[in-house]
Design a protein around this motif. Structure first.
Motif, PDB file in Angstrom:
ATOM      1  N   SER A  54      -3.840  -9.750   2.637  1.00 28.26           N
ATOM      2  CA  SER A  54      -3.656  -8.294   2.728  1.00 28.26           C
ATOM      3  C   SER A  54      -3.378  -7.901   4.172  1.00 28.26           C
ATOM      4  O   SER A  54      -3.580  -8.711   5.096  1.00 28.26           O
ATOM      5  CB  SER A  54      -4.924  -7.557   2.246  1.00 28.26           C
ATOM      6  OG  SER A  54      -5.983  -7.738   3.172  1.00 28.26           O
ATOM      7  N   GLY A  55      -2.964  -6.677   4.363  1.00 28.84           N
ATOM      8  CA  GLY A  55      -2.765  -6.163   5.713  1.00 28.84           C
ATOM      9  C   GLY A  55      -4.086  -6.088   6.460  1.00 28.84           C
ATOM     10  O   GLY A  55      -4.146  -6.339   7.668  1.00 28.84           O
ATOM     11  N   THR A  56      -5.145  -5.739   5.740  1.00 29.94           N
ATOM     12  CA  THR A  56      -6.463  -5.656   6.363  1.00 29.94           C
ATOM     13  C   THR A  56      -6.909  -7.037   6.846  1.00 29.94           C
ATOM     14  O   THR A  56      -7.466  -7.175   7.939  1.00 29.94           O
ATOM     15  CB  THR A  56      -7.489  -5.077   5.362  1.00 29.94           C
ATOM     16  OG1 THR A  56      -6.955  -3.868   4.821  1.00 29.94           O
ATOM     17  CG2 THR A  56      -8.813  -4.784   6.029  1.00 29.94           C
ATOM     18  N   LEU A  59      -5.180  -7.829  10.050  1.00 28.42           N
ATOM     19  CA  LEU A  59      -5.815  -7.131  11.179  1.00 28.42           C
ATOM     20  C   LEU A  59      -7.115  -7.813  11.589  1.00 28.42           C
ATOM     21  O   LEU A  59      -7.406  -7.969  12.774  1.00 28.42           O
ATOM     22  CB  LEU A  59      -6.076  -5.667  10.801  1.00 28.42           C
ATOM     23  CG  LEU A  59      -4.834  -4.788  10.777  1.00 28.42           C
ATOM     24  CD1 LEU A  59      -5.060  -3.539   9.918  1.00 28.42           C
ATOM     25  CD2 LEU A  59      -4.438  -4.387  12.200  1.00 28.42           C
ATOM     26  N   THR A  80      -4.980   7.705  11.132  1.00 19.31           N
ATOM     27  CA  THR A  80      -4.453   6.503  10.486  1.00 19.31           C
ATOM     28  C   THR A  80      -5.239   6.257   9.207  1.00 19.31           C
ATOM     29  O   THR A  80      -6.358   6.742   9.060  1.00 19.31           O
ATOM     30  CB  THR A  80      -4.578   5.259  11.391  1.00 19.31           C
ATOM     31  OG1 THR A  80      -4.297   4.079  10.615  1.00 19.31           O
ATOM     32  CG2 THR A  80      -5.972   5.087  11.958  1.00 19.31           C
ATOM     33  N   PHE A  81      -4.658   5.479   8.314  1.00 14.55           N
ATOM     34  CA  PHE A  81      -5.424   4.936   7.205  1.00 14.55           C
ATOM     35  C   PHE A  81      -6.577   4.130   7.801  1.00 14.55           C
ATOM     36  O   PHE A  81      -6.456   3.570   8.891  1.00 14.55           O
ATOM     37  CB  PHE A  81      -4.512   4.064   6.329  1.00 14.55           C
ATOM     38  CG  PHE A  81      -5.207   3.472   5.145  1.00 14.55           C
ATOM     39  CD1 PHE A  81      -5.838   4.272   4.211  1.00 14.55           C
ATOM     40  CD2 PHE A  81      -5.234   2.093   4.968  1.00 14.55           C
ATOM     41  CE1 PHE A  81      -6.490   3.715   3.115  1.00 14.55           C
ATOM     42  CE2 PHE A  81      -5.875   1.528   3.877  1.00 14.55           C
ATOM     43  CZ  PHE A  81      -6.508   2.345   2.954  1.00 14.55           C
ATOM     44  N   ALA A  83      -8.040   1.273   7.337  1.00 14.46           N
ATOM     45  CA  ALA A  83      -8.119  -0.190   7.378  1.00 14.46           C
ATOM     46  C   ALA A  83      -8.311  -0.792   8.776  1.00 14.46           C
ATOM     47  O   ALA A  83      -9.179  -1.655   8.948  1.00 14.46           O
ATOM     48  CB  ALA A  83      -6.896  -0.802   6.696  1.00 14.46           C
ATOM     49  N   PRO A  84      -7.526  -0.393   9.794  1.00 16.95           N
ATOM     50  CA  PRO A  84      -7.721  -1.036  11.097  1.00 16.95           C
ATOM     51  C   PRO A  84      -9.108  -0.783  11.697  1.00 16.95           C
ATOM     52  O   PRO A  84      -9.667  -1.661  12.352  1.00 16.95           O
ATOM     53  CB  PRO A  84      -6.604  -0.443  11.972  1.00 16.95           C
ATOM     54  CG  PRO A  84      -6.112   0.761  11.259  1.00 16.95           C
ATOM     55  CD  PRO A  84      -6.375   0.543   9.809  1.00 16.95           C
ATOM     56  N   VAL A 142      -1.021   1.977  15.924  1.00 15.81           N
ATOM     57  CA  VAL A 142      -0.699   1.993  14.491  1.00 15.81           C
ATOM     58  C   VAL A 142       0.582   2.796  14.325  1.00 15.81           C
ATOM     59  O   VAL A 142       0.606   3.986  14.636  1.00 15.81           O
ATOM     60  CB  VAL A 142      -1.838   2.639  13.662  1.00 15.81           C
ATOM     61  CG1 VAL A 142      -1.530   2.542  12.179  1.00 15.81           C
ATOM     62  CG2 VAL A 142      -3.189   1.997  13.977  1.00 15.81           C
ATOM     63  N   ASP A 168      -0.420  -2.579  14.544  1.00 16.45           N
ATOM     64  CA  ASP A 168      -0.530  -2.390  13.099  1.00 16.45           C
ATOM     65  C   ASP A 168       0.764  -1.725  12.627  1.00 16.45           C
ATOM     66  O   ASP A 168       0.934  -0.514  12.731  1.00 16.45           O
ATOM     67  CB  ASP A 168      -1.744  -1.512  12.766  1.00 16.45           C
ATOM     68  CG  ASP A 168      -1.907  -1.275  11.265  1.00 16.45           C
ATOM     69  OD1 ASP A 168      -0.935  -1.486  10.515  1.00 16.45           O
ATOM     70  OD2 ASP A 168      -3.002  -0.844  10.845  1.00 16.45           O
ATOM     71  N   THR A 170       1.849  -2.007   9.530  1.00 16.52           N
ATOM     72  CA  THR A 170       1.772  -2.092   8.061  1.00 16.52           C
ATOM     73  C   THR A 170       2.578  -0.995   7.365  1.00 16.52           C
ATOM     74  O   THR A 170       3.026  -1.181   6.249  1.00 16.52           O
ATOM     75  CB  THR A 170       0.312  -1.980   7.594  1.00 16.52           C
ATOM     76  OG1 THR A 170      -0.293  -0.881   8.274  1.00 16.52           O
ATOM     77  CG2 THR A 170      -0.471  -3.238   7.890  1.00 16.52           C
ATOM     78  N   GLU A 171       2.734   0.158   8.025  1.00 16.52           N
ATOM     79  CA  GLU A 171       3.465   1.257   7.390  1.00 16.52           C
ATOM     80  C   GLU A 171       4.906   1.319   7.869  1.00 16.52           C
ATOM     81  O   GLU A 171       5.647   2.210   7.468  1.00 16.52           O
ATOM     82  CB  GLU A 171       2.770   2.592   7.715  1.00 16.52           C
ATOM     83  CG  GLU A 171       1.357   2.654   7.184  1.00 16.52           C
ATOM     84  CD  GLU A 171       0.695   4.007   7.416  1.00 16.52           C
ATOM     85  OE1 GLU A 171       1.329   4.912   7.976  1.00 16.52           O
ATOM     86  OE2 GLU A 171      -0.480   4.140   7.012  1.00 16.52           O
ATOM     87  N   SER A 192       1.681  -5.182   5.822  1.00 17.64           N
ATOM     88  CA  SER A 192       1.014  -5.136   4.520  1.00 17.64           C
ATOM     89  C   SER A 192       2.058  -5.094   3.403  1.00 17.64           C
ATOM     90  O   SER A 192       3.112  -4.483   3.560  1.00 17.64           O
ATOM     91  CB  SER A 192       0.149  -3.876   4.424  1.00 17.64           C
ATOM     92  OG  SER A 192      -0.186  -3.603   3.082  1.00 17.64           O
ATOM     93  N   ASN A 194       0.947  -4.154   0.232  1.00 16.66           N
ATOM     94  CA  ASN A 194       0.215  -3.436  -0.802  1.00 16.66           C
ATOM     95  C   ASN A 194       1.214  -2.668  -1.683  1.00 16.66           C
ATOM     96  O   ASN A 194       2.365  -2.482  -1.290  1.00 16.66           O
ATOM     97  CB  ASN A 194      -0.767  -2.476  -0.108  1.00 16.66           C
ATOM     98  CG  ASN A 194      -1.681  -1.796  -1.092  1.00 16.66           C
ATOM     99  OD1 ASN A 194      -1.972  -2.340  -2.146  1.00 16.66           O
ATOM    100  ND2 ASN A 194      -2.112  -0.601  -0.764  1.00 16.66           N
ATOM    101  N   LYS A 197       3.450   0.130  -0.139  1.00 17.64           N
ATOM    102  CA  LYS A 197       4.205  -0.113   1.087  1.00 17.64           C
ATOM    103  C   LYS A 197       5.694  -0.346   0.777  1.00 17.64           C
ATOM    104  O   LYS A 197       6.076  -0.480  -0.385  1.00 17.64           O
ATOM    105  CB  LYS A 197       3.607  -1.303   1.847  1.00 17.64           C
ATOM    106  CG  LYS A 197       2.157  -1.078   2.311  1.00 17.64           C
ATOM    107  CD  LYS A 197       2.015   0.134   3.217  1.00 17.64           C
ATOM    108  CE  LYS A 197       0.792   0.111   4.112  1.00 17.64           C
ATOM    109  NZ  LYS A 197      -0.502   0.317   3.465  1.00 17.64           N
ATOM    110  N   GLY A 204      -0.939  -8.086  -0.349  1.00 17.14           N
ATOM    111  CA  GLY A 204      -0.592  -9.169   0.560  1.00 17.14           C
ATOM    112  C   GLY A 204      -0.348  -8.643   1.955  1.00 17.14           C
ATOM    113  O   GLY A 204      -0.382  -7.423   2.185  1.00 17.14           O
TER     114      GLY A 204
HETATM  115  C1  LIG Z   1      -1.891  -0.072   4.180  1.00 12.46           C
HETATM  116  C2  LIG Z   1      -2.440  -0.123   5.538  1.00 12.46           C
HETATM  117  C3  LIG Z   1      -3.223  -1.202   5.981  1.00 12.46           C
HETATM  118  C4  LIG Z   1      -3.807  -2.256   5.118  1.00 12.46           C
HETATM  119  O1  LIG Z   1      -3.074  -2.884   4.233  1.00 12.46           O
HETATM  120  P1  LIG Z   1      -3.699  -3.592   2.932  1.00 12.46           P
HETATM  121  O2  LIG Z   1      -2.663  -4.587   2.598  1.00 12.46           O
HETATM  122  O3  LIG Z   1      -3.864  -2.523   1.906  1.00 12.46           O
HETATM  123  O4  LIG Z   1      -4.999  -4.218   3.319  1.00 12.46           O
HETATM  124  C5  LIG Z   1      -3.597  -1.239   7.309  1.00 12.46           C
HETATM  125  N1  LIG Z   1      -3.267  -0.259   8.159  1.00 12.46           N
HETATM  126  C6  LIG Z   1      -2.556   0.816   7.762  1.00 12.46           C
HETATM  127  C7  LIG Z   1      -2.219   1.859   8.782  1.00 12.46           C
HETATM  128  C8  LIG Z   1      -2.121   0.925   6.441  1.00 12.46           C
HETATM  129  O5  LIG Z   1      -1.447   2.014   6.061  1.00 12.46           O
END
Ligand SMILES: *Cc1c(COP(=O)(O)O)cnc(C)c1O
Length: 394
Positions: A54-56, A59, A80-81, A83-84, A142, A168, A170-171, A192, A194, A197, A204
């Motif tokens: 995953s993206g998490t 990180l 931000t979301f 996760a980070p 991010v 980060d 991921t987005e 990420s 997810n 995304k 993933g």
């Molecule tokens: C989606 C997202 C993540 C984490 O991704 P996952 O694959 O869902 O764990 C991390 N950081 C940001 C800013 C995100 O938007």
């Protein structure tokens, strides 16, 4: 119902996944994992790519590569979301939340320098936060909503103060910074896959990194830190963070369409910008001079001039069968992260109040998008009319 953002699975996904089942390669080793990593490095111009669960997870591992230990601090934008920030806590570290810039809503490099200069003192182990006594180890720019941060300024500040950068992105897969695809601008970058995304493998992620030694270490940590191919010997505590071959197969198929997806997102953003021109109080997303956005999540600010709040607008769109969504609660206000240090974050609080993301699936039809614009304008007109009636009757 027009959904906010749903996956686009219309390429070779089915064929590649079937190949996994037919050959029995379904787990975290297999030809598609290697191929996905290889093709991903080409797509973003990175030297190394390590596929993860995953993206998490990306990180979490990236912060460990950066040397984050218990009681260290890591700087993040508050908008931000979550996760980070969670990944920092997984290592026993603490996030430090800073405000974003008012134009592009990304981590404000000026705030970063102000924090490091005014709130920290230099020590042999790096900058120390005077208020918490904790050492600053890294900063996580991010790239939110598909748009890149001002990465050069952030990297210069990080180098000047001796802290690591873990990007980060991921987005923002597919976005560029000064002409370069995100994925090799910073030493270590996280992605990420997810479901919501730009590319998805169901779940993933990917960690890209320019340094070969760090990449080897990332691979080692994500496979339970295995030291012998046969004997079960481990020198340290690793993670089970590898992507499976089935997910990677889907990833390979999705990656073939990356350029198309970015083009679709940019076309959607362009049509919204045109359609919403002249809508009082609706401020669309703009691109910074340093970047080309992938417009992963098209978001507008509903300002006071609109005569309606972002949440009211969300409800009237929902009544018309259109899904929209506010942005994340700024993390310095999040109960999950009390005990973290933050500087004042007025911009993020105002963006949180006003922002509304609109439907922007890559598969969104022109007709459906026109309906969103029409309904949005109708909601604004209705509320402005009822607003003037009620004030006139008072
Ligand atoms: C989606 C997202 C993540 C984490 O991704 P996952 O694959 O869902 O764990 C991390 N950081 C940001 C800013 C995100 O938007």
């Amino acid at each position: 119902m027009i959904p906010l953002c749903v996956p686009n699975i219309a390429g070779n996904e089915w064929r590649y996944v079937k190949e996994c089942f037919d050959t029995g390669w379904v787990s975290s080793a297999g030809p598609f994992v290697d191929r996905f990593e290889r093709e991903f490095t080409v797509a973003v111009g990175a030297r190394n790519a390590v596929a993860v669960a995953s993206g998490t997870a990306a990180l979490h591992v990236a912060l460990r590569l950066a040397g984050v230990e218990p009681e260290d601090e890591v700087i993040l934008p508050t908008l931000t979301f979550i996760a980070p920030a969670n990944a920092v806590r997984y290592l026993g570290g603490w996030p430090v939340f800073l405000d974003v810039d008012p134009e592009y809503w990304q981590l404000d490099p000026g705030e970063l320098v102000t924090f490091l200069e005014e709130d920290c003192e230099a020590t042999a182990c790096g900058p120390r936060n005077r208020r918490t006594g904790r050492t600053i180890k890294a900063v996580i720019p991010v790239d939110i909503l598909g748009h890149p941060c001002e990465l050069d300024s952030i990297r210069e500040a990080a180098e000047r103060f001796g802290i690591a950068v873990v990007e980060d992105a991921t987005e923002s897969l597919g976005a560029t910074y000064k002409g370069s695809r995100l994925g090799h601008v910073s030493g270590v970058t996280c992605f990420s896959f997810n479901g919501n995304k730009l590319l998805t493998t169901g779940g993933g992620g990917m960690l890209t990194c320019e340094d070969d030694t760090l990449a080897r270490r990332a691979r080692y940590l994500t496979t339970q830190a295995k030291d012998d191919p046969v004997e079960f010997v481990h020198r340290e505590v690793g993670y089970n963070y590898r992507l499976t071959n089935v997910q990677a197969a889907m990833g390979c198929a999705q990656l073939e369409r990356l350029d198309d997806f970015v083009a679709m997102k940019r076309a959607i953003a362009h049509r919204y910008n045109e359609g919403l021109k002249g809508c009082a109080g609706i401020r669309p997303m703009v691109e910074a001079p340093w970047g080309r956005s992938a417009f992963w999540m098209y978001t507008v600010r509903v300002e006071t001039g609109a005569g309606v709040s972002s949440r009211e607008l969300m409800h009237s769109l929902a009544n018309a069968g259109i899904q929209s969504r506010p942005l994340w609660q700024p993390l310095h206000l999040s109960p999950a992260h009390t005990g973290s240090y933050a500087r004042p974050c007025p911009v993020a609080e105002s963006v949180h109040c006003q922002a509304l993301s609109l439907p922007c699936s890559t598969g969104l039809s022109v007709q459906d998008q026109q309906r969103v614009v029409l309904e949005l304008k109708r909601s604004l007109a209705n509320s402005q009319r009822s607003g003037s009636v009620s004030s006139a009757s008072r």
